[in-house]
Design a protein around this motif. Structure first.
Motif, mmCIF file in Angstrom:
data_model
loop_
_atom_site.group_PDB
_atom_site.id
_atom_site.type_symbol
_atom_site.label_atom_id
_atom_site.label_comp_id
_atom_site.label_asym_id
_atom_site.label_seq_id
_atom_site.Cartn_x
_atom_site.Cartn_y
_atom_site.Cartn_z
ATOM 1 N N ASP B 14 0.855 -1.188 0.000
ATOM 2 C CA ASP B 14 0.000 0.000 0.000
ATOM 3 C C ASP B 14 0.890 1.236 0.000
ATOM 4 O O ASP B 14 1.910 1.284 0.686
ATOM 5 C CB ASP B 14 -0.883 -0.027 1.254
ATOM 6 C CG ASP B 14 -1.765 1.193 1.351
ATOM 7 O OD1 ASP B 14 -2.861 1.146 0.790
ATOM 8 O OD2 ASP B 14 -1.340 2.196 1.972
ATOM 9 N N VAL B 15 0.487 2.235 -0.755
ATOM 10 C CA VAL B 15 1.339 3.411 -0.908
ATOM 11 C C VAL B 15 1.440 4.194 0.407
ATOM 12 O O VAL B 15 2.492 4.730 0.743
ATOM 13 C CB VAL B 15 0.856 4.281 -2.087
ATOM 14 C CG1 VAL B 15 -0.545 4.801 -1.877
ATOM 15 C CG2 VAL B 15 1.804 5.440 -2.330
ATOM 16 N N GLY B 16 0.356 4.206 1.200
ATOM 17 C CA GLY B 16 0.374 4.909 2.480
ATOM 18 C C GLY B 16 1.400 4.308 3.428
ATOM 19 O O GLY B 16 2.145 5.021 4.100
ATOM 20 N N GLU B 17 1.473 2.958 3.444
ATOM 21 C CA GLU B 17 2.454 2.282 4.301
ATOM 22 C C GLU B 17 3.876 2.669 3.906
ATOM 23 O O GLU B 17 4.739 2.869 4.750
ATOM 24 C CB GLU B 17 2.295 0.763 4.178
ATOM 25 C CG GLU B 17 1.045 0.226 4.849
ATOM 26 C CD GLU B 17 0.777 -1.229 4.461
ATOM 27 O OE1 GLU B 17 -0.379 -1.633 4.585
ATOM 28 O OE2 GLU B 17 1.713 -1.932 4.027
ATOM 29 N N VAL B 19 4.878 5.465 2.427
ATOM 30 C CA VAL B 19 5.194 6.845 2.802
ATOM 31 C C VAL B 19 5.494 6.917 4.294
ATOM 32 O O VAL B 19 6.473 7.548 4.721
ATOM 33 C CB VAL B 19 4.028 7.783 2.400
ATOM 34 C CG1 VAL B 19 4.262 9.188 2.920
ATOM 35 C CG2 VAL B 19 3.861 7.807 0.898
ATOM 36 N N THR B 20 4.681 6.217 5.124
ATOM 37 C CA THR B 20 4.932 6.184 6.563
ATOM 38 C C THR B 20 6.313 5.588 6.845
ATOM 39 O O THR B 20 7.085 6.138 7.641
ATOM 40 C CB THR B 20 3.854 5.334 7.263
ATOM 41 O OG1 THR B 20 2.597 5.710 6.734
ATOM 42 C CG2 THR B 20 3.865 5.546 8.754
ATOM 43 N N ARG B 23 9.128 7.941 5.967
ATOM 44 C CA ARG B 23 9.251 9.021 6.946
ATOM 45 C C ARG B 23 9.930 8.501 8.224
ATOM 46 O O ARG B 23 10.835 9.133 8.756
ATOM 47 C CB ARG B 23 7.857 9.563 7.249
ATOM 48 C CG ARG B 23 7.884 10.754 8.161
ATOM 49 C CD ARG B 23 6.570 11.483 8.155
ATOM 50 N NE ARG B 23 6.330 12.135 6.884
ATOM 51 C CZ ARG B 23 5.149 12.199 6.284
ATOM 52 N NH1 ARG B 23 4.111 11.625 6.836
ATOM 53 N NH2 ARG B 23 5.011 12.827 5.143
ATOM 54 N N LYS B 24 9.509 7.293 8.648
ATOM 55 C CA LYS B 24 10.087 6.737 9.881
ATOM 56 C C LYS B 24 11.572 6.456 9.693
ATOM 57 O O LYS B 24 12.378 6.678 10.609
ATOM 58 C CB LYS B 24 9.361 5.444 10.271
ATOM 59 C CG LYS B 24 8.026 5.745 10.943
ATOM 60 C CD LYS B 24 7.376 4.478 11.425
ATOM 61 C CE LYS B 24 6.058 4.771 12.121
ATOM 62 N NZ LYS B 24 5.190 3.584 12.152
ATOM 63 N N LEU B 44 5.953 11.303 -1.305
ATOM 64 C CA LEU B 44 7.304 10.783 -1.076
ATOM 65 C C LEU B 44 8.361 11.878 -1.194
ATOM 66 O O LEU B 44 9.395 11.813 -0.545
ATOM 67 C CB LEU B 44 7.625 9.675 -2.079
ATOM 68 C CG LEU B 44 7.185 8.271 -1.713
ATOM 69 C CD1 LEU B 44 7.497 7.334 -2.846
ATOM 70 C CD2 LEU B 44 7.864 7.799 -0.435
ATOM 71 N N PHE B 144 5.229 -1.555 -3.638
ATOM 72 C CA PHE B 144 5.988 -0.364 -3.272
ATOM 73 C C PHE B 144 7.194 -0.807 -2.457
ATOM 74 O O PHE B 144 7.047 -1.609 -1.540
ATOM 75 C CB PHE B 144 5.096 0.571 -2.461
ATOM 76 C CG PHE B 144 3.825 0.912 -3.181
ATOM 77 C CD1 PHE B 144 3.761 2.031 -3.990
ATOM 78 C CD2 PHE B 144 2.712 0.089 -3.097
ATOM 79 C CE1 PHE B 144 2.614 2.335 -4.685
ATOM 80 C CE2 PHE B 144 1.552 0.383 -3.800
ATOM 81 C CZ PHE B 144 1.502 1.508 -4.596
#
Lengths: 466, 177
Positions: B14-17, B19-20, B23-24, B44, B144
């Protein structure tokens, strides 16, 4: 939609909820990728493709014969002579290049305006641009009489000590059309790179992996690459937008800079650009309607696309109709006897039937697009698009032939009749266009896969704890 | 730093995962990392701090050079090298030079945009270690990837592996150089 970034996706969807969707619901990234790439990679080539290619390739062979005979005998095999020395060669040049313009409009201008629906039609519209410009380029080249000296048009140091005449619109044309072809080719290729990478990763054959891999140039979808890629794509769109307007403006200068009644008009540049978009959208519909049916792509090229294209066709058609009106008005208002004689000649001269046919095909029939029922029928849209294509060809016939055949002195009047070879060249170029298009459909993804992915609900970034 | 290892790669569905995770990873102090996606993801750019690109400046310079070259060519040929007297009209008839100058500007800028993008991205590149991961073929379909590279000062094969695993990816794999 111009400030589309500010409106959240859900809201945007509800704003346009009464319209058919841009992508049918239920598709995932995998299904979109598989469906579009399978046309190229795995699925059996449909029989209709072979039949279509056979017909268009036969016509291309006719072009080959026509060109060979032309090179052997000279332009005398055409109906051209004084006073009508331009005729089919320039009619077809302007017709083809105009068709090409819709591809750039869809790929560049609609991108800048954030019209998301452009995504599923931009790839083959861009391919259409390239092939149409290739066909267009043939005509001025072959019309030169000695095409093997065509490179004389380019400024290069030569032993004759001469340079091109840069004050001539015909030299501007060389620069405009070659820049247009090159920039369109680059724009199209840049758009293809991520999809070529998809084909490379999914191709079952070694040859496919090698060829697509070579063309994809090692694209790996890195975020850093996408960042620059998006920037380059946006810049190219921004550059193509004035380019496409300039190209048809310069094409119209070929006429407008001359003193001839019917050519010497300030309305020409905007009227030519509108006509180009008009003809181009008609051609996109002529291609899109059978394509979505034969390849089962109704989920991606939806009625929404056809409806939007029909609206643009109608709007640009009205610009063109306004152009005709202004030409007639100016002929009367200018008080010039030559201008009004030209108009009388258009309305009732030897080519009057062609002029009235132009008004029927280009102005009257497209008015049906005002009705929602017509815009939601693919058959009606296809027929109207064909009518517009014929109408736009007739428009160029009227501009070129009717203006040339009777100018200021009755002693220099004459008639123009196309010969077999004129028609052979014209049909042959249509064959070349469709042959290239059929090959494109077979070997490259006709819809931009990566851009389709961005339209899916799964492309939205939902972070758990941002 | 381990020999023969380009980095470690985590796969997300998933693209949200992704990006998170990106960031982490940056918050954890990693600098040499890259994300691989099947389509451009604006978020991103922010997560990986990709704000600056020289491309627009290069395109501007390319356009200016193209325009000047086009105008200069016309000036030199019509005024200096091959002057033709047409009824005494001025040789330096600059308004007639505008169309070609404009086309040359677009050509210069367009070529720079394409070649500049490819050049800055280091393409064409026939070999890259990330392709050694078999599942990376899905990066051009619907998966991803986040790759932390071995040249990162904070990179330690076991520690980084543990870090990536805690981001709940579908899979973590080692990327051979």
């Amino acid at each position: 939609m111009a400030n589309g970034t500010q409106i959240p996706r859900d809201e945007r969807r509800s704003l346009s909820s009464h319209l058919p969707p841009v992508v049918q619901p239920g598709h995932t990234m995998a299904s979109v990728t598989d469906k579009i790439s399978s046309v190229v990679l795995t699925r059996q080539t449909p029989r209709a493709w072979f039949i279509g290619l056979a017909i268009s390739f036969s016509l291309t062979m006719l072009l080959l014969v026509a060109v060979t005979y032309l090179l052997a005998k000279g332009t005398g095999i055409w109906g051209v002579n004084i006073p009508v020395a331009w005729a089919f060669a320039i009619i077809n040049f302007v017709w083809w290049i105009g068709i090409g313009h819709a591809g750039t409009l869809i790929s560049a201008i609609l991108l800048l305006l954030r019209q998301e629906w452009r995504t599923s039609i931009n790839r083959f519209a861009e391919a259409m641009t390239l092939f149409a410009v290739a066909c267009a380029g043939l005509y001025p080249l072959l019309h030169m009489g000695r095409p093997w000296l065509a490179y004389w048009l380019f400024p290069y140091p030569n032993t004759m000590g001469m340079w091109p005449q840069f004050r001539s619109p015909l030299v501007w044309d060389v620069f405009a059309v070659s820049t247009y072809l090159l920039v369109s080719l680059l724009f199209w290729f840049i758009g293809l790179i991520p999809d070529l990478a998809t084909l490379r990763d999914r191709s079952p054959s070694r040859v496919g992996r090698f060829v697509y891999g070579l063309l994809a140039m090692g694209w790996r979808g890195s975020a850093r690459h996408w960042h620059r890629y998006e920037m380059a794509y946006l810049l190219l769109a921004g550059l193509s937008t004035p380019l496409v307007v300039s190209v048809h403006t310069i094409v119209s200068f070929d006429f407008a800079v001359a003193q001839l009644p019917g050519w010497h008009a300030t309305v020409f540049p905007p009227y030519f650009v509108a006509g180009a978009i008009y003809a181009g959208f008609a051609m996109v519909m002529i291609l899109a309607i059978p394509l979505r049916r034969f390849y089962g792509l109704q989920d991606f090229v939806t009625m929404r696309h056809l409806d939007n294209m029909a609206r643009i066709t109608l709007a640009t058609g009205m610009f063109v109709a306004y152009g005709y009106m202004m030409e007639t008005f100016m002929a009367w208002y200018s008080g010039s006897i030559f201008e009004s004689a030209l108009m009388t000649n258009r309305f009732s001269g030897p080519y009057a039937a062609w002029y009235w046919a132009l008004l029927v095909f280009n102005v009257l029939i497209p008015q049906a697009l005002w009705f929602t029922r017509v815009r939601s029928s693919t058959v009606a849209l296809f027929l109207i698009a064909v009518s517009v294509s014929i109408g736009m060809w007739l428009e160029r016939f009227i501009i070129v032939v009717v203006s040339l055949h009777r100018d200021f002195l009755p002693s220099s009047w004459g008639m123009y009749y196309p010969t077999f070879w004129d028609w052979a060249m014209y049909l042959g170029s249509i064959g070349l266009f469709f042959s290239l298009l059929f090959l494109f459909l077979r070997f490259l993804p006709m819809i931009s896969i990566f851009e389709m992915r961005t339209l899916l609900p799964g492309a939205e970034v939902k972070e758990e704890n941002p | 730093m381990s020999q023969g290892v380009y980095g470690l790669m985590a796969e997300f569905g998933d693209v949200g995962e992704l990006v998170t995770a990106a960031r982490k990873a940056r918050e954890a102090g990693y600098v040499h990392l890259d994300a691989y996606t099947p389509f451009p993801v604006e978020e991103l750019d922010e997560a990986l701090d990709l704000h600056h690109t020289r491309l627009p400046m290069l395109v501007l310079i390319g356009g200016i050079i193209g325009g000047l070259a086009g105008f200069g060519l016309q000036y030199w040929t019509t005024v200096i090298d091959y002057p033709i007297n047409v009824g005494g009209r001025p040789l330096f008839s600059w308004p007639a030079f505008i169309p070609v100058t404009f086309e040359c500007t677009i050509l210069g800028a367009g070529l720079t945009a394409v070649l500049g993008m490819l050049g800055l991205n280091g393409l064409p590149q026939p070999y890259h270690p990330v392709f050694n991961v078999p599942r990376f073929a899905l990066a051009s379909r619907d998966r991803f990837f986040l790759c932390i590279e071995a040249r990162d000062p904070k990179f330690d094969i076991d520690e980084t592996w543990g870090f990536l695993s805690r981001l709940q990816p579908r899979q973590v794999s080692q990327v051979d150089a």
